[in-house]
Design a protein around this motif. Structure first.
Motif, short mmCIF file in Angstrom:
data_model
loop_
_atom_site.label_atom_id
_atom_site.label_comp_id
_atom_site.label_asym_id
_atom_site.label_seq_id
_atom_site.Cartn_x
_atom_site.Cartn_y
_atom_site.Cartn_z
N PRO A 67 5.77 86.21 30.99
CA PRO A 67 6.04 84.78 31.19
C PRO A 67 7.40 84.51 31.86
O PRO A 67 7.51 83.62 32.71
N LEU A 91 4.42 76.27 31.60
CA LEU A 91 4.90 77.38 30.78
C LEU A 91 3.98 77.60 29.59
O LEU A 91 3.66 78.74 29.23
N ILE A 94 1.04 79.61 30.67
CA ILE A 94 1.38 81.03 30.84
C ILE A 94 1.43 81.72 29.48
O ILE A 94 0.90 82.82 29.30
N LEU A 95 2.05 81.07 28.51
CA LEU A 95 2.16 81.65 27.17
C LEU A 95 0.78 81.76 26.51
O LEU A 95 0.50 82.73 25.79
N ASN A 98 -0.80 84.80 27.87
CA ASN A 98 -0.21 85.99 27.25
C ASN A 98 -0.77 86.22 25.85
O ASN A 98 -1.03 87.36 25.44
N SER A 159 -1.59 81.60 37.09
CA SER A 159 -1.64 82.32 35.82
C SER A 159 -3.04 82.30 35.21
O SER A 159 -3.56 83.33 34.76
#
Length: 231
Positions: A67, A91, A94-95, A98, A159
Protein backbone atom coordinates in the motif's frame (compact mmCIF):
# COMPACT_ATOMS: atom_id res chain seq x y z
CA UNK A 1 15.52 3.32 -15.30
CA UNK A 2 12.82 4.83 -13.08
CA UNK A 3 12.20 1.97 -10.65
CA UNK A 4 13.29 -1.50 -9.66
CA UNK A 5 10.79 -3.80 -7.99
CA UNK A 6 12.26 -6.61 -5.93
CA UNK A 7 9.77 -9.45 -5.90
CA UNK A 8 9.26 -13.10 -6.76
CA UNK A 9 8.42 -14.20 -10.28
CA UNK A 10 4.69 -14.46 -9.53
CA UNK A 11 1.83 -11.93 -9.95
CA UNK A 12 0.22 -11.77 -6.49
CA UNK A 13 1.25 -8.64 -4.55
CA UNK A 14 3.87 -7.56 -7.08
CA UNK A 15 1.31 -6.92 -9.80
CA UNK A 16 -0.08 -3.91 -7.97
CA UNK A 17 2.93 -1.63 -8.58
CA UNK A 18 3.73 -3.35 -11.89
CA UNK A 19 0.30 -2.58 -13.32
CA UNK A 20 0.49 1.00 -12.08
CA UNK A 21 3.93 1.52 -13.60
CA UNK A 22 2.76 -0.03 -16.87
CA UNK A 23 -0.19 2.36 -17.00
CA UNK A 24 2.07 5.35 -16.27
CA UNK A 25 4.55 4.39 -19.00
CA UNK A 26 7.47 4.17 -16.59
CA UNK A 27 10.77 2.39 -17.11
CA UNK A 28 11.07 -0.40 -14.58
CA UNK A 29 12.51 -3.84 -14.08
CA UNK A 30 11.68 -6.71 -11.77
CA UNK A 31 14.62 -8.00 -9.76
CA UNK A 32 14.51 -11.29 -7.89
CA UNK A 33 13.60 -10.64 -4.27
CA UNK A 34 16.56 -12.74 -3.09
CA UNK A 35 18.81 -9.79 -3.91
CA UNK A 36 17.43 -8.19 -0.74
CA UNK A 37 15.37 -10.81 1.09
CA UNK A 38 16.15 -12.08 3.64
CA UNK A 39 19.81 -11.15 4.16
CA UNK A 40 19.56 -7.39 3.55
CA UNK A 41 15.90 -6.77 4.30
CA UNK A 42 16.59 -5.01 7.59
CA UNK A 43 19.70 -3.12 6.49
CA UNK A 44 18.27 -1.11 3.58
CA UNK A 45 16.91 2.37 4.11
CA UNK A 46 13.25 1.88 5.09
CA UNK A 47 13.72 -1.77 6.07
CA UNK A 48 10.98 -4.30 5.50
CA UNK A 49 10.33 -7.83 6.68
CA UNK A 50 9.24 -9.20 3.28
CA UNK A 51 8.90 -8.25 -0.42
CA UNK A 52 7.91 -6.30 -2.40
CA UNK A 53 10.62 -3.65 -2.17
CA UNK A 54 10.63 -0.69 -4.53
CA UNK A 55 13.81 1.19 -5.38
CA UNK A 56 13.17 4.71 -6.63
CA UNK A 57 16.21 4.95 -8.88
CA UNK A 58 16.17 8.74 -9.19
CA UNK A 59 16.08 9.26 -5.43
CA UNK A 60 18.08 6.10 -4.65
CA UNK A 61 15.63 5.27 -1.87
CA UNK A 62 13.81 2.06 -0.99
CA UNK A 63 10.22 1.62 0.07
CA UNK A 64 8.30 -1.46 1.05
CA UNK A 65 4.75 -2.55 1.95
CA UNK A 66 2.50 -2.70 -1.09
CA UNK A 67 0.00 0.00 0.00
CA UNK A 68 2.83 2.46 0.75
CA UNK A 69 4.45 1.69 -2.61
CA UNK A 70 1.15 2.28 -4.40
CA UNK A 71 0.54 5.61 -2.69
CA UNK A 72 4.11 6.74 -3.40
CA UNK A 73 3.86 5.88 -7.09
CA UNK A 74 0.40 7.38 -7.40
CA UNK A 75 1.48 10.65 -5.79
CA UNK A 76 4.53 10.87 -8.04
CA UNK A 77 2.71 10.09 -11.28
CA UNK A 78 -0.64 11.88 -11.05
CA UNK A 79 -2.70 8.83 -10.18
CA UNK A 80 -4.26 10.07 -6.95
CA UNK A 81 -7.81 11.47 -6.85
CA UNK A 82 -7.98 15.27 -6.81
CA UNK A 83 -9.98 15.67 -3.60
CA UNK A 84 -8.59 14.79 -0.20
CA UNK A 85 -11.60 12.71 0.97
CA UNK A 86 -11.34 10.64 -2.21
CA UNK A 87 -7.64 10.03 -1.57
CA UNK A 88 -8.53 8.29 1.68
CA UNK A 89 -11.21 6.19 -0.02
CA UNK A 90 -8.59 5.17 -2.58
CA UNK A 91 -6.20 4.21 0.22
CA UNK A 92 -8.99 2.25 1.90
CA UNK A 93 -9.50 0.27 -1.33
CA UNK A 94 -5.78 -0.53 -1.52
CA UNK A 95 -5.81 -1.71 2.09
CA UNK A 96 -8.92 -3.80 1.41
CA UNK A 97 -7.09 -5.47 -1.48
CA UNK A 98 -4.15 -6.19 0.80
CA UNK A 99 -6.48 -7.73 3.38
CA UNK A 100 -8.02 -10.00 0.75
CA UNK A 101 -4.55 -11.20 -0.27
CA UNK A 102 -3.88 -12.00 3.37
CA UNK A 103 -7.13 -13.91 3.75
CA UNK A 104 -7.11 -15.87 0.51
CA UNK A 105 -3.58 -17.13 1.25
CA UNK A 106 -4.61 -18.20 4.76
CA UNK A 107 -2.53 -15.58 6.52
CA UNK A 108 0.43 -15.77 4.13
CA UNK A 109 0.45 -19.55 4.17
CA UNK A 110 0.46 -19.99 7.94
CA UNK A 111 -2.38 -22.47 7.42
CA UNK A 112 -3.73 -24.45 4.47
CA UNK A 113 -7.35 -24.46 3.35
CA UNK A 114 -9.76 -27.11 4.55
CA UNK A 115 -13.00 -27.80 2.70
CA UNK A 116 -15.09 -26.25 5.46
CA UNK A 117 -12.95 -23.13 5.82
CA UNK A 118 -12.83 -22.58 2.06
CA UNK A 119 -16.59 -22.93 1.75
CA UNK A 120 -17.09 -20.40 4.54
CA UNK A 121 -14.60 -17.98 3.00
CA UNK A 122 -15.97 -18.17 -0.52
CA UNK A 123 -19.62 -18.06 0.49
CA UNK A 124 -19.44 -15.35 3.13
CA UNK A 125 -16.16 -13.49 3.47
CA UNK A 126 -15.08 -13.25 -0.18
CA UNK A 127 -18.63 -12.44 -1.23
CA UNK A 128 -18.78 -9.65 1.34
CA UNK A 129 -15.52 -8.13 0.10
CA UNK A 130 -16.80 -8.17 -3.49
CA UNK A 131 -20.13 -6.63 -2.54
CA UNK A 132 -18.29 -3.88 -0.70
CA UNK A 133 -16.36 -3.03 -3.88
CA UNK A 134 -19.63 -3.00 -5.80
CA UNK A 135 -21.26 -0.66 -3.28
CA UNK A 136 -18.37 1.80 -3.53
CA UNK A 137 -18.52 1.43 -7.30
CA UNK A 138 -22.25 2.14 -7.36
CA UNK A 139 -21.66 5.31 -5.38
CA UNK A 140 -18.59 6.52 -7.26
CA UNK A 141 -18.02 4.95 -10.68
CA UNK A 142 -18.31 7.76 -13.20
CA UNK A 143 -21.12 7.10 -15.68
CA UNK A 144 -19.07 8.40 -18.62
CA UNK A 145 -15.50 7.28 -17.94
CA UNK A 146 -16.29 4.27 -15.76
CA UNK A 147 -13.57 5.12 -13.23
CA UNK A 148 -13.88 5.62 -9.48
CA UNK A 149 -12.79 9.26 -9.22
CA UNK A 150 -12.65 12.47 -11.27
CA UNK A 151 -13.56 10.80 -14.56
CA UNK A 152 -10.04 9.41 -14.98
CA UNK A 153 -8.04 6.38 -13.97
CA UNK A 154 -6.46 6.39 -10.52
CA UNK A 155 -4.63 4.17 -8.08
CA UNK A 156 -8.02 2.87 -6.91
CA UNK A 157 -8.97 1.47 -10.32
CA UNK A 158 -5.49 0.02 -10.78
CA UNK A 159 -5.42 -1.66 -7.37
CA UNK A 160 -8.81 -3.33 -7.74
CA UNK A 161 -7.76 -4.46 -11.21
CA UNK A 162 -4.50 -5.92 -9.90
CA UNK A 163 -6.43 -7.89 -7.29
CA UNK A 164 -9.43 -9.16 -9.22
CA UNK A 165 -7.71 -9.42 -12.58
CA UNK A 166 -5.10 -11.82 -11.23
CA UNK A 167 -7.70 -13.87 -9.37
CA UNK A 168 -9.99 -14.31 -12.36
CA UNK A 169 -7.05 -15.16 -14.62
CA UNK A 170 -5.40 -17.66 -12.28
CA UNK A 171 -8.64 -19.11 -10.87
CA UNK A 172 -11.34 -18.71 -13.55
CA UNK A 173 -13.98 -20.32 -11.32
CA UNK A 174 -13.89 -17.21 -9.10
CA UNK A 175 -15.16 -15.11 -12.01
CA UNK A 176 -18.61 -16.51 -11.21
CA UNK A 177 -18.39 -14.98 -7.74
CA UNK A 178 -17.43 -11.61 -9.24
CA UNK A 179 -20.28 -11.69 -11.75
CA UNK A 180 -22.71 -12.37 -8.92
CA UNK A 181 -21.39 -9.91 -6.34
CA UNK A 182 -19.62 -7.09 -8.22
CA UNK A 183 -20.61 -7.04 -11.91
CA UNK A 184 -19.94 -3.34 -12.41
CA UNK A 185 -16.53 -3.51 -10.77
CA UNK A 186 -15.73 -6.61 -12.83
CA UNK A 187 -16.52 -4.58 -15.96
CA UNK A 188 -14.13 -1.90 -14.69
CA UNK A 189 -11.38 -4.51 -14.28
CA UNK A 190 -11.92 -5.81 -17.80
CA UNK A 191 -11.75 -2.27 -19.23
CA UNK A 192 -8.58 -1.41 -17.34
CA UNK A 193 -6.88 -4.63 -18.45
CA UNK A 194 -7.45 -3.55 -22.07
CA UNK A 195 -5.55 -0.27 -21.68
CA UNK A 196 -2.50 -0.45 -23.90
CA UNK A 197 0.35 -0.40 -21.39
CA UNK A 198 -1.40 -2.81 -19.04
CA UNK A 199 -2.54 -5.08 -21.87
CA UNK A 200 1.03 -5.48 -23.13
CA UNK A 201 2.40 -6.08 -19.64
CA UNK A 202 -0.21 -8.75 -18.84
CA UNK A 203 0.19 -10.44 -22.22
CA UNK A 204 3.92 -10.85 -21.64
CA UNK A 205 3.56 -11.92 -18.01
CA UNK A 206 0.79 -14.43 -18.65
CA UNK A 207 2.68 -15.96 -21.54
CA UNK A 208 5.68 -16.44 -19.26
CA UNK A 209 3.93 -17.54 -16.05
CA UNK A 210 0.74 -19.17 -17.30
CA UNK A 211 -1.89 -19.39 -14.58
CA UNK A 212 0.53 -19.06 -11.66
CA UNK A 213 -0.71 -16.85 -8.83
CA UNK A 214 1.29 -16.92 -5.60
CA UNK A 215 3.10 -20.25 -5.98
CA UNK A 216 3.92 -22.84 -3.34
CA UNK A 217 1.74 -24.89 -1.07
CA UNK A 218 -0.89 -22.22 -0.55
CA UNK A 219 -1.59 -21.93 -4.28
CA UNK A 220 -1.83 -25.72 -4.41
CA UNK A 221 -4.29 -25.54 -1.52
CA UNK A 222 -6.51 -23.00 -3.31
CA UNK A 223 -6.49 -25.06 -6.49
CA UNK A 224 -7.34 -28.19 -4.55
CA UNK A 225 -10.38 -26.47 -3.04
CA UNK A 226 -11.59 -25.17 -6.40
CA UNK A 227 -11.26 -28.56 -8.03
CA UNK A 228 -13.00 -30.43 -5.22
CA UNK A 229 -15.87 -28.06 -4.42
CA UNK A 230 -18.62 -26.55 -6.45
CA UNK A 231 -19.57 -23.01 -5.45
Amino acid sequence: MDYQLFYWNVPFRGNFPLILMSEAGLKFEVVDASKIYPDSSLSIICPGVAPPYLLDCKENKYLNQMPAIMMHLASRHNLLPKNSPDVWVALKLILDCNDILYEITRYHGMEMWTSQKWKEFRTYRFSKWLKQFETIGYERLDKTSGFFFDGKISVADLSVTALLGALKWSFPALTTDMKESCPNVLSLVERVEKREGIKQFLKKQRKELGKEYCSGQIEDSIRSMLSSQAH
